[in-house]
Design a protein around this motif. Sequence first.
Motif, PDB file in Angstrom:
ATOM      1  N   GLY A 424      22.037  53.664   6.350  1.00  0.00           N
ATOM      2  CA  GLY A 424      20.701  53.315   6.091  1.00  0.00           C
ATOM      3  C   GLY A 424      20.240  54.353   5.013  1.00  0.00           C
ATOM      4  O   GLY A 424      18.859  53.770   4.537  1.00  0.00           O
ATOM      5  N   ALA A 425      20.776  55.278   4.516  1.00  0.00           N
ATOM      6  CA  ALA A 425      20.251  56.120   3.621  1.00  0.00           C
ATOM      7  C   ALA A 425      18.803  56.290   3.628  1.00  0.00           C
ATOM      8  O   ALA A 425      17.714  56.058   2.899  1.00  0.00           O
ATOM      9  N   PRO A 426      18.499  57.300   4.650  1.00  0.00           N
ATOM     10  CA  PRO A 426      17.173  57.689   5.144  1.00  0.00           C
ATOM     11  C   PRO A 426      16.586  58.573   4.242  1.00  0.00           C
ATOM     12  O   PRO A 426      17.093  59.613   3.640  1.00  0.00           O
ATOM     13  N   VAL A 427      15.148  58.152   3.752  1.00  0.00           N
ATOM     14  CA  VAL A 427      14.355  59.079   2.807  1.00  0.00           C
ATOM     15  C   VAL A 427      13.210  59.757   3.238  1.00  0.00           C
ATOM     16  O   VAL A 427      12.770  59.043   4.448  1.00  0.00           O
ATOM     17  N   THR A 428      12.819  60.734   3.035  1.00  0.00           N
ATOM     18  CA  THR A 428      11.474  61.315   3.685  1.00  0.00           C
ATOM     19  C   THR A 428      10.162  60.916   2.952  1.00  0.00           C
ATOM     20  O   THR A 428      10.106  61.116   1.724  1.00  0.00           O
ATOM     21  N   VAL A 429       9.456  60.433   3.696  1.00  0.00           N
ATOM     22  CA  VAL A 429       8.096  59.956   3.257  1.00  0.00           C
ATOM     23  C   VAL A 429       7.081  60.782   3.483  1.00  0.00           C
ATOM     24  O   VAL A 429       6.659  61.059   4.822  1.00  0.00           O
ATOM     25  N   ILE A 438       7.635  61.269   7.617  1.00  0.00           N
ATOM     26  CA  ILE A 438       8.392  60.340   8.378  1.00  0.00           C
ATOM     27  C   ILE A 438       9.678  60.065   7.671  1.00  0.00           C
ATOM     28  O   ILE A 438       9.622  60.038   6.455  1.00  0.00           O
ATOM     29  N   VAL A 439      10.658  59.598   8.386  1.00  0.00           N
ATOM     30  CA  VAL A 439      12.094  59.049   7.800  1.00  0.00           C
ATOM     31  C   VAL A 439      12.037  57.323   7.549  1.00  0.00           C
ATOM     32  O   VAL A 439      11.656  56.770   8.632  1.00  0.00           O
ATOM     33  N   VAL A 440      12.327  56.920   6.409  1.00  0.00           N
ATOM     34  CA  VAL A 440      12.204  55.563   6.267  1.00  0.00           C
ATOM     35  C   VAL A 440      13.731  55.240   5.533  1.00  0.00           C
ATOM     36  O   VAL A 440      13.997  55.964   4.731  1.00  0.00           O
ATOM     37  N   PRO A 441      14.437  54.239   5.898  1.00  0.00           N
ATOM     38  CA  PRO A 441      15.565  53.760   5.262  1.00  0.00           C
ATOM     39  C   PRO A 441      15.214  53.389   3.979  1.00  0.00           C
ATOM     40  O   PRO A 441      14.405  52.599   3.808  1.00  0.00           O
ATOM     41  N   ALA A 442      16.127  53.692   2.904  1.00  0.00           N
ATOM     42  CA  ALA A 442      15.857  53.302   1.591  1.00  0.00           C
ATOM     43  C   ALA A 442      15.401  51.893   1.473  1.00  0.00           C
ATOM     44  O   ALA A 442      14.757  51.557   0.336  1.00  0.00           O
ATOM     45  N   ALA A 443      16.171  51.131   1.982  1.00  0.00           N
ATOM     46  CA  ALA A 443      16.105  49.598   2.007  1.00  0.00           C
ATOM     47  C   ALA A 443      14.588  49.168   2.307  1.00  0.00           C
ATOM     48  O   ALA A 443      14.169  48.094   1.788  1.00  0.00           O
ATOM     49  N   GLU A 444      13.980  49.600   2.930  1.00  0.00           N
ATOM     50  CA  GLU A 444      12.829  49.611   3.686  1.00  0.00           C
ATOM     51  C   GLU A 444      11.702  50.112   2.815  1.00  0.00           C
ATOM     52  O   GLU A 444      10.348  49.777   3.097  1.00  0.00           O
TER      53      GLU A 444
END
Length: 455
Positions: A424-429, A438-444
Motif C-alpha cells: 500500500g506504499a504508506p507515506v507520512t502526512v 498520519i500515515v496514508v497509502p500512496a494511492a489515497e
Amino acid sequence: PAKTMDELVSLCKRRGFIFQGSEIYGGMQGAYDYGPLGIELKNNLKAAWWRSMVYERDDVEGLDAAIIQNKHVYKYSGHEDTFTDPMVDCHECKSRMRADHMKDIKVCDNCGSTNVTAPRDFNLMFKTNVGPMVNEESYTYLRPETAQGIFTNFKNVVDSTSRTLPFGIAQIGKSFRNEITPRNFIFRVREFEQMELEFFCKPGEDEKWHDFWVNTRKQWWLDQGLAEENIQFEYVTGDDLAHYSKSTVDILYKFPHGFEELEGVANRTDYDLGSHTKAQEEFGLSAKVKKNEHSTAKLAIRDLEENKWEVPFCIEPSAGLDRGLLAVMTEAYTEEELPNGTTRTVLKFKPHLAPIKVAIMPLKKNKPEIVALAKELKNKLQKLGLGRILYENTGNVGKGYRRHDEVGTPICVTVDFDSIEQEGAPVTVRDRDTMEQIVVPAAELPAYVINYFIN
Ligand code: ATP
C-alpha cells in the motif's frame, strides 16, 4: 499575528516573499518586488477575489482595461483637478511630507522642526509622455485607480453582454500614485494592485447595495483568515468624504502599525458615468459633473419598466491587493512555543492562500525507489490543479518541516523505507498547524489532498 513590521519584512526577504525594488542600486522608495513565494500568495489572493466576485455571482462581468488611457479620462474623472494630497515642506531638513499624516500640523515628521510651509496641493498622478513627439499635448497619466477603465467600457460591456441593472464589472490590475511619503513596507507604495468592483444599480437602491457590499466584503476578508477583532469599519464623513461620494465605509485592519484602511466601499452615485457620458443634460444627473465636450458615447442603460434611458448609480468596493497581502501575512504570522522549550515561526495561511500547497520530501535522497515514488506523487498531485506542489530532495526532513512552517505550507509528505517496502506504499502526512503525522497509502494521497483543500 505579527507584532512588528520588522519581523514581517525580515521573514519576507529571508524566505523570498517580498524584496525591496531596485535593491542592487540602493533601492527605490515605494516600490517592492514579489519573490517566488510572494507571487504565489498574490496570485492566490487575486484568484480568491475573482472567484467570489465573478464566478460565484451571476451578476458580475470581468474586465482588463489598459493602464495607459486617453488623457481626457482623467480630465473628466476629476483626477486632474482634485487627485491631490496636502503637502508640507520643512525649511530645516528639506524633507516633504503629507500634511494629513503629520502628528501635529506644525511639526516636521523627520526633524521635529516647526519651521514648515503651509500645506499645498500635490497631484499624485504620474505624468508620462506618449509617442515620439514631446509637446504640450502629448502627455497622459499612469492610472491612479483601475476604476476609470470600467466606466469608459460601460457601454461596451452592456452592449456585448445585454446586462440589465443591477450588475457589476470587476477588475484587478496595477495602479500608480506618486505618494509623497511611501511608508510601512507594502502598505503605502507608488506602484500597487487594486481589486475593484463597480456595481451599477438604480438610484434609490444604492443605499441597500452599499450596505450589502460593505458586509459582503467584510465577510470575504474573514474568509481569507483575518480575525473579526482585527477588522473595523470607519464611516467617512465631512471633509474626508470624496467630492463624488454620497457615503463611504472604510474597512480597516489592525496592521502592525495600527488600524488602517484595507478597502474602501463608496457610494459614488451617478458621478462617474455622468462625468464620462455625452449628452449629460438629457439625464437629470444627481451628481455635480464637469461639462463633457469630448465623450462620444451615452453611458446609460434602458429602464425597461419606465422605458427611459438612465445613468445608473454605482457602488464601489475598492481593495488594495498589496495591503490585503500584508494583512493576510500579519494575521498568519505566529510564534509558537513548543513542548520541548523551542519556538517555531508558522504562517498559518488559509489553505487556499498558501504559496506551496504540499511539499513532498524523500527521506533518503540517494535511494532511487524512494526518489521515484516521491516524484510520481509530485506529478500526480500537481495535476490536481490546486497550485504549487513542491518536490524537495534535501535529505533533511526536520529542516524541511521548519522551513515549510515558516512559509505556511499546509501539508508535508515524506516518503521513506516503509513506503517502498510495505504493502500500500504508506507515506507520512504532516499537518502544519497541529504538527500531527498520519500515515496514508500512496494511492489515497490525491483524494486526501483534494479533501483537505476543497472542503
Ligand atoms: P489612503 O487614504 O490610505 O491613501 P485612499 O483612501 O486614497 O487610501 P482609495 O483611493 O480608496 O485609497 O484606494 C482603494 C484601495 O487601494 C485602498 O483601500 C488601498 O487598499 C489601496 N491603495 C490606495 N493607495 C495605495 C498605496 N499607495 N499603496 C498601496 N495600496 C494603496
